[in-house]
Enzyme design. Structure first.
Site, short mmCIF file in Angstrom:
data_model
loop_
_atom_site.label_atom_id
_atom_site.label_comp_id
_atom_site.label_asym_id
_atom_site.label_seq_id
_atom_site.Cartn_x
_atom_site.Cartn_y
_atom_site.Cartn_z
N LYS A 127 40.19 48.82 50.47
CA LYS A 127 39.40 47.58 50.35
C LYS A 127 40.18 46.34 50.76
O LYS A 127 39.70 45.53 51.56
CB LYS A 127 38.92 47.41 48.90
CG LYS A 127 37.97 48.45 48.39
CD LYS A 127 37.46 48.09 47.00
CE LYS A 127 38.53 48.12 45.92
NZ LYS A 127 39.11 49.45 45.71
N ASN A 150 38.11 40.38 44.94
CA ASN A 150 39.05 41.15 44.13
C ASN A 150 40.50 40.85 44.50
O ASN A 150 41.42 41.45 43.97
CB ASN A 150 38.76 42.65 44.30
CG ASN A 150 39.33 43.50 43.19
OD1 ASN A 150 39.30 43.12 42.03
ND2 ASN A 150 39.85 44.66 43.55
N HIS A 197 38.65 55.75 38.40
CA HIS A 197 38.12 54.92 37.30
C HIS A 197 36.99 55.63 36.54
O HIS A 197 36.09 54.97 36.01
CB HIS A 197 37.61 53.58 37.83
CG HIS A 197 38.62 52.80 38.62
ND1 HIS A 197 39.84 52.43 38.10
CD2 HIS A 197 38.59 52.34 39.90
CE1 HIS A 197 40.52 51.76 39.02
NE2 HIS A 197 39.79 51.70 40.11
#
Length: 475
Positions: A127, A150, A197
């Site tokens: 990302k 982010n 996650h």
């Protein structure tokens, strides 16, 4: 309150969950817009109290050492990304009929009428690199842009700041997407999907669904990974604007409405006239830094989003040439006694480590740390043929050792049962002992770092320091 646009924050009672960077940004912004803000956090350290005092000077209430109780009269909860959906505070909010959103949702709602469109990027891995590549391409096209979300500056601060942008390159985590119901990007990409996650999301399906939210309401392009059918399925399930197109990227020759690679050239068969027959050259593989397969995929995704925004081919090439990856992402450290040392401390999950291992052969692999619920059989099975040896560190190294015993029993393994400050130097020395000239010693831990280090940056720094010490010893 619902997830619709809030027309006025004046007098709203807002509870902000978390006293980190994004929480402080949200608290300051909403207080500045006239809301009555209370920040709650379970911590009560000296640092927490110092941050609380700074916010107190702005009239923002802070409640420490209690992250479970919903302040009376709360109209809306704004959460920091890391707070789990099953947190007691959110259960209390649900019971009271109070909505919970994240800082990205607030940023989206705070945009002005002439706000810059968002080109959004998510995925299990790549990302940050892809977002930075995209920003570099957009800048090469002469556009005012920034890589946000982010990474870098909190996105609320960017939206409310004085600087004006033509377009934003926005990295979004699954956490942020979970709490951003009204976000609607110009175009978006899901780079890949792999288990990560799961302790936060509860299941792979829930994790994928949150990633897929990035496509909702896209107007021009939904960019997916041809090699990862799960990303295309997310596009198929998305509710997009009329005319929005599915655009694939592939390391092979592209079909129509795809970007791909032909004879060392990155080519576009999506944003060209007569895409059934024509292809547009964008850049050469050697323009991508580093030109590892997973990074070429990142470059193609960035190029697809830029092209969706109307960027010319030359700017794609120039932007990729100008781009320099962050530290600890497949970074060359040194060559010692004919052995190359590569720092990919950012490879904090199995998918990232697999991509890193695929770029080198033979490899002495340094791995281990906090597994975060991951399993390692598929990673080891896929990468076994590349391994000269393995050095294991960290709390959950036994899980990797067991996978190695099952799928690569012939590969020598050194199990380092130590977590002191000298552990990384010991790991590098053991890796050097296993390596032969021409090999690569690769730090790609496939695990989080917090069992031994403050973060993956510190882990990478320790590796680089250890390699430099090894080099000094060999002179």
């Amino acid at each position: 309150m619902g997830s619709g646009q809030v027309t006025s924050w004046q007098g709203k009672n807002i509870t902000v969950a978390g006293l980190g960077v994004s929480g402080i940004s949200a608290a300051r912004a909403l207080a500045g817009l006239g809301a009555s803000v209370t920040v709650v956090d379970g911590g009560d350290s000296e640092g927490h109290r110092a941050r609380a005092a700074e916010l107190g000077e702005l009239g923002i209430a802070v409640r420490l050492a209690d992250a479970a109780t919903l302040p009376e009269g709360t109209d809306l909860v704004v959460t920091s990304p890391g707070w789990k959906p099953d947190s007691p505070l959110f259960a209390a909010a649900a019971a009271a009929g109070v909505e919970v959103v994240g800082d990205v949702e607030i940023a989206w709602q705070l945009r002005g009428p002439d706000a810059a469109p968002w080109l959004a990027i998510t995925g299990t891995n790549g990302k940050t690199t892809t977002t930075q590549m995209l920003a570099s391409i957009l800048k090469a096209a002469g556009l005012r842009t920034a890589a946000v979300g982010n990474i870098g500056t909190p996105i609320i601060d960017v939206v409310l700041g004085e600087e004006k942008y033509d377009v934003l390159a926005v990295e979004l985590s699954s956490y942020q997407l979970h709490w951003a119901p009204s976000l609607r990007a110009h175009s978006a990409a899901v780079l890949n999907l792999a288990p990560d996650h799961l302790d936060w999301h509860g299941s792979m399906d829930a994790y994928a669904a949150d990633k897929g939210r990035i496509y909702e309401g896209n107007t021009v392009a939904c960019v997916y990974n041809v090699a990862d059918p799960a990303t295309e399925k997310l596009v198929e399930n998305a509710d997009v604007e009329e005319g929005c197109r599915a655009i694939g990227f592939t390391l092979g020759a592209p079909g129509p409405s795809m970007l791909g690679v032909v004879d060392g050239i990155l080519v576009d068969r999506a944003f060209v006239e007569n895409r059934q027959k024509n292809a547009q050259e964008l850049a050469e593989v050697k323009d991508v830094n580093p030109p590892a397969p997973h990074n070429i995929a990142n470059a193609l995704a960035a190029a697809a989003l830029a092209r969706a925004f109307g960027v010319a081919p030359r700017a794609v090439r120039d932007g990729l040439r100008d781009f320099r990856p962050d530290a600890h992402r497949v970074a060359f450290v040194d060559e010692v006694a004919g052995v190359t040392y590569i720092d990919d401390s950012k490879a904090t999950n199995t998918h990232a480590a697999e991509a890193s291992l695929a770029a080198f052969e033979p490899v002495v692999w340094i791995a281990g740390g906090l597994a975060k619920g991951a399993t390692f059989d598929e990673l080891v099975d896929t990468s076994a043929k590349r391994l000269r040896g393995v050095v294991l560190i960290g709390a959950d190294r036994a899980l990797i050792a067991e996978a190695l015993a099952r799928h690569a029993p012939e590969v020598p393994v050194v199990d380092l049962d130590r977590t002191d400050t000298g552990a990384m130097l010991a790991a590098v020395r053991e890796a050097a002992r296993l390596a032969e000239p021409g090999d690569t010693v690769l730090l790609a831990p496939a695990c989080a770092s917090m069992d031994m280090f403050a973060n993956y940056n510190k882990r990478g720094d320790a590796f680089a320091d250890a390699v430099r010490e090894l080099a000094a010893e060999s002179e």
